[in-house]
Design a protein around this motif. Structure first.
Motif: not given
Length: 420
Positions: A198-221
């Motif tokens: 909600f605060a535009m923070n990344e939900k994960a920061s490295d490969s130890s977390q399942e959400l890291f690089l799991a996809g997102g949205e950027l400028n509506g894409w």
């Protein structure tokens, strides 16, 4: 006297050799810093079209106002020429300027916190001695309230900034460790490919977390997951990063700049390391949309017969089939596959609509100097026609995504007018 002269000559020769060695070491350090700046994709954000490299001024739409990238040339008045190495490290890793004011996290310092001391030193040397100073001041960022209050970033940093150094996982080979360091740190891939809170923070920061690089949205894409990438081989990943295209896809949107300014300049061994690391990540489970696809053979057969076609199918034959063919498979390395493509099947269709209306072009790189262009069809297709075409593409062959409405198309078209 003769012996003294000989001794002085030997000493002079030794000093000259030592000086040459230092000069060679300095050049090697600058060369390494330049390479690391490419790996960090500094040029893409800190360079504006038609302006000198690293002079800043690129407008970044944050959704809460415009952020303009800063001048990071060594100009002492307009750039970072007065920064000490410690101040430079604080800005890169922690988002703190030399005057103590916080930067906005459009600067990916939560990722750069993982950059090693040696690499910071090389980057500092390059920006201070290898970059030409430019005496220009970019426009001031124009953020809406309360985001214009920079002190609020100090609170954001307490809760959301990651300042931990890079940490390897057990069992990693040297190659995978190198790839992880580049992806998690300098490459800051998580800035776009990790979902945000909600605060535009990344939900994960490295490969130890399942959400890291799991996809997102950027400028509506919609931004795809990079975890495991089951449809691509390691070589497919290398080809894509090196040339902007592979047997399945070609770049569009922000990724075009990443390839142009960053990944196409990386060494083969680093790209292979990145690919090896990404293939170790557990893939995101395929989602079930509930949409029944038309079927690969059924779609190809109907398009070939060209009878009793829907409007979307007719539009595909008129505008798309010459490159992507009736089977939706395109041509490897030239025309992207659209059967099963992530950009086609994303829950958010905006990226697909952007490409249909505005087109796309690959960057010119050393490995692929020719530029491949997909024309935009927004000038000749109405909102309802684009919606019908996109809906067919998203439900033809094995694709199984929801229909697109004219209203969704109109919203995307409006953004194209704002940012041509």
């Amino acid at each position: 006297m003769k012996r003294l002269n000989q001794l002085m000559a030997v000493l002079a020769l030794g000093l000259a050799s030592l000086s040459a060695a230092h000069a060679a070491a300095d050049q090697e350090l600058l060369k390494r810093g330049e390479y690391l700046a490419r790996a960090g994709d500094c040029m893409a954000c800190h360079s504006a079209a038609g302006k000198p490299a690293y002079a800043g001024g690129l407008a970044i739409d944050s959704g809460h106002g415009m952020i303009y990238s800063t001048n990071i040339t060594p100009d002492k008045q307009h750039g970072i020429g007065n920064y000490s190495e410690q101040q430079f490290a604080a800005a890169v890793r922690h988002g703190v300027r030399a005057d103590g004011r916080p930067l906005y996290p459009a600067m990916p310092y939560p990722s750069y916190a993982k950059v090693s001391d040696d690499d910071i030193h090389a980057l500092y040397a390059y920006f201070m001695e290898g970059v030409k100073p430019v005496a220009t001041t970019p426009p001031a960022s124009d953020m809406s309230f309360p985001f214009n209050l920079r002190w609020g970033m100090k609170v954001w940093n307490i809760f959301f900034a990651n300042d931990k150094p890079f940490k390897e996982q057990a069992g990693w080979s040297g190659e995978i460790k190198r790839g992880a360091y580049l992806v998690e740190g300098l490459g800051h891939c998580g800035s776009c490919h990790t979902p945000r809170g909600f605060a535009m923070n990344e939900k994960a920061s490295d490969s130890s977390q399942e959400l890291f690089l799991a996809g997102g949205e950027l400028n509506g894409w919609a931004v795809p997951s990079l975890r495991g990438m089951p449809r691509w081989s390691a070589q497919d990943i290398v080809d894509y990063l090196q040339s902007g295209r592979n047997a399945h896809s070609s770049v569009a949107g922000e990724m075009s700049l990443v390839v142009e300014h960053s990944t196409s300049h990386l060494k083969d061994e680093d790209l292979k390391a990145i690919a090896a690391y990404l293939k170790t990540l557990t893939a995101v489970p395929a989602r079930s949309s509930g949409i029944k696809p038309q079927g690969v053979e059924a779609t190809a057969k109907k398009l070939t017969a060209a009878k009793d076609l829907t409007l979307g199918e007719r539009l595909y034959l008129d505008n798309c089939v010459a490159c992507h063919f009736v089977n939706g498979r395109g041509a490897p390395g030239i025309f992207p596959v659209i059967d099963g493509a992530s950009v086609v099947n994303a829950d958010n269709p905006n990226a697909l609509l952007n490409v249909i209306m505005a087109g796309a072009r690959t960057p010119s790189t050393a490995r692929a100097p020719s530029v491949l262009v997909m024309p935009g069809f927004g000038h000749r297709l109405s909102d309802s026609e684009v919606a019908e075409l996109a809906t067919f593409v998203r439900q033809g062959w094995s694709n199984d995504s929801a229909a697109v409405s004219s209203r969704e198309v109109a919203k995307v078209r409006a953004t194209l007018h704002q940012h041509p």
